[in-house]
Design an enzyme around this catalytic site. Structure first.
Site, PDB file in Angstrom:
ATOM      1  N   ASP A 192       0.802  -1.221   0.000  1.00  0.00           N
ATOM      2  CA  ASP A 192       0.000   0.000   0.000  1.00  0.00           C
ATOM      3  C   ASP A 192       0.838   1.275   0.000  1.00  0.00           C
ATOM      4  O   ASP A 192       0.374   2.300  -0.508  1.00  0.00           O
ATOM      5  CB  ASP A 192      -0.944   0.000   1.207  1.00  0.00           C
ATOM      6  CG  ASP A 192      -2.142  -0.916   0.998  1.00  0.00           C
ATOM      7  OD1 ASP A 192      -2.349  -1.367  -0.143  1.00  0.00           O
ATOM      8  OD2 ASP A 192      -2.864  -1.184   1.978  1.00  0.00           O
ATOM      9  N   TYR A 246     -10.139   0.712   2.211  1.00  0.00           N
ATOM     10  CA  TYR A 246      -9.607   0.781   3.571  1.00  0.00           C
ATOM     11  C   TYR A 246      -9.175   2.201   3.925  1.00  0.00           C
ATOM     12  O   TYR A 246      -8.687   2.960   3.079  1.00  0.00           O
ATOM     13  CB  TYR A 246      -8.402  -0.154   3.726  1.00  0.00           C
ATOM     14  CG  TYR A 246      -8.790  -1.519   4.247  1.00  0.00           C
ATOM     15  CD1 TYR A 246      -8.745  -1.796   5.606  1.00  0.00           C
ATOM     16  CD2 TYR A 246      -9.198  -2.523   3.383  1.00  0.00           C
ATOM     17  CE1 TYR A 246      -9.099  -3.042   6.095  1.00  0.00           C
ATOM     18  CE2 TYR A 246      -9.563  -3.766   3.850  1.00  0.00           C
ATOM     19  CZ  TYR A 246      -9.509  -4.028   5.214  1.00  0.00           C
ATOM     20  OH  TYR A 246      -9.866  -5.263   5.688  1.00  0.00           O
TER      21      TYR A 246
END
Length: 439
Positions: free
Chosen positions: A115, A201
């Site tokens: 990420d 998220y």
């Protein structure tokens, strides 16, 4: 025999409190008899006011640091120092602290994300609502290519304080018939945090700086479960819809932090590992024995947490007022270690500083041919300027309660001061003479 030992312990405690009372001086409310040192001049700032965080907490401790923003790592804290009551100068703790990667592999092997480096985690900084920073200040962060803001000026960094409950509590038990006395103090923390969105998220990156010198580093995952994963093609996903439907794919979040210590202003700290071993009672002894050994970590290491094992980073130059070397102990949090990749197989890595080594996996900044993950940087170099990488994993098997929105699940670790000060930095004045006086 047990009662006699207890009585002796109580007698030593009473003696220590009596000594502490004498050390407090004959005048009511006086502090220790020794002359108090003059306050040092205010430290020169390491950054401009816009990027400076300085907070004096209610118990007298001051934390100072600078911050900056990176497109991949997000918020980076630098020049972190701690000045508790009784210290005339700030004590430097860290040169820098930041996230080193968030690695997200899915259980069925269909997906694997990095990420920070692939999805430019820092560009996903989001604006905070006023209610998300109670009693604090939301700072504006310049984000060159924001993913979730219409402006490059993102109101995305909160600094505030928060009560944490008891810092300590001690009820005296005098043997001379005098009244018992309660010593208790409520603790306060400085909180620094931001929220970064990566697809469904949202990650809350939080640093908590306690008034006793402890530092907590945590990441909380919230937001939504990705709806495109509800098919759970591996047949193992957890059902979150009615009956057996909408099976959400299970996955891991392996969060890495990169810490470059600068204890007492020097990057030349040393690493020590401690292991304790319990053995059965020896002949003539009623209880098992516990022997603790220290190992100097002089070369790069990929370390694994075990029962009764811990590490500390020791100052190369600084000592407390007792003459003991200052250090910070690594205190790991709960983890689910992911063995699928080399870089995620260990709990901690100690590497020799290399400016280009910034991310635990998918590292983009080194010359061609240089390995791209932290496990391959542990090549046996002598540690003269160590960088600490901490890996904390979370295996996310979804549940019905994860919708909608998903409650925050936290993962992280702490840095605990070990001999940074000669006594508890929040010790009341009337107990200041009890240092080492229990015998």
């Amino acid at each position: 025999m047990r009662l006699d030992r207890f009585r002796r312990a109580r007698a030593r405690t009473a003696m220590a409190l009596a000594v502490a009372g004498l050390a407090a001086g004959a005048t009511a409310g006086a502090g220790p008899a020794a002359a108090q040192p003059k306050a040092a001049p205010a430290p020169a700032p390491d950054c401009s006011a816009a990027y400076r965080i300085e907070q004096k907490l209610a118990n007298g401790t001051t934390w100072r640091m600078c911050w900056r923003h990176e497109s991949k790592a997000g918020i980076v804290l630098q020049h972190i120092s701690y000045q508790p009551p009784g210290e005339t100068r700030p004590i430097k703790v860290l040169n820098s602290a930041k996230l080193g990667q968030i690695h997200v592999p899915y259980d069925d092997g269909s997906e694997e994300y990095e990420d920070l480096t692939t999805y430019r985690f820092g560009d996903g900084l989001v604006n905070l609502a006023p209610g998300e920073c109670p009693g604090g200040t939301i700072r504006t962060v310049k984000v060159r290519e924001p993913s979730y803001s219409d402006s490059t000026d993102v109101k995305g960094l909160c600094t505030t304080t928060r009560a944490r409950g008891h810092a300590y509590r001690m009820l005296t038990d005098p043997l001379d018939g005098s009244a018992r006395k309660l010593y208790q103090k409520q603790g306060k923390d400085l909180l620094v945090y931001a929220v970064n969105k990566v697809s469904w998220y949202e990650y809350i990156t939080e640093w908590r700086f306690q008034d006793d010198g402890t530092v907590h580093m945590n990441v909380g995952a919230t937001g939504s479960l990705a709806p495109q994963d509800y098919d759970a093609a591996d047949g193992q996903g957890w059902p979150i819809g009615k009956g057996p439907k909408a099976r959400a794919l299970s996955h891991s979040h392996n969060v890495f932090w990169r810490l470059h210590f600068g204890l007492d202003g020097s990057s030349k700290g040393r690493i020590e590992q401690y292991d304790s071993k319990v053995t059965p009672p020896a002949p003539g002894k009623p209880a098992p024995s516990n022997r603790t050994t220290r190992t100097q970590v002089t070369r790069e290491l990929a370390g694994d947490a075990r029962n009764m094992r811990w590490w500390r980073v020791v100052s190369a130059t600084g000592k407390n007022k007792d003459g003991h070397a200052r250090s910070y102990e690594l205190v790991p949090g709960a983890t689910a270690k992911y063995p699928g990749r080399g870089f995620s197989r260990h709990d901690v890595y100690f590497t020799q500083y290399d400016k280009c080594e910034q991310y635990a996996s998918g590292n983009p900044g080194c010359p061609s041919g240089h390995p791209k993950s932290v496990d391959k940087w542990v090549g046996g170099q002598t540690l003269t300027n160590p960088v600490v990488w901490v890996n904390v994993g979370f295996h996310h098997i979804a549940r019905d309660e994860d919708q909608q929105p998903m409650p925050v699940h936290w993962q992280g670790f702490s840095l605990a001061p070990r001999d940074v000060t000669a006594m508890n930095p929040l010790t009341p004045k009337e107990l200041a003479g009890a240092n080492g006086q229990l015998d």
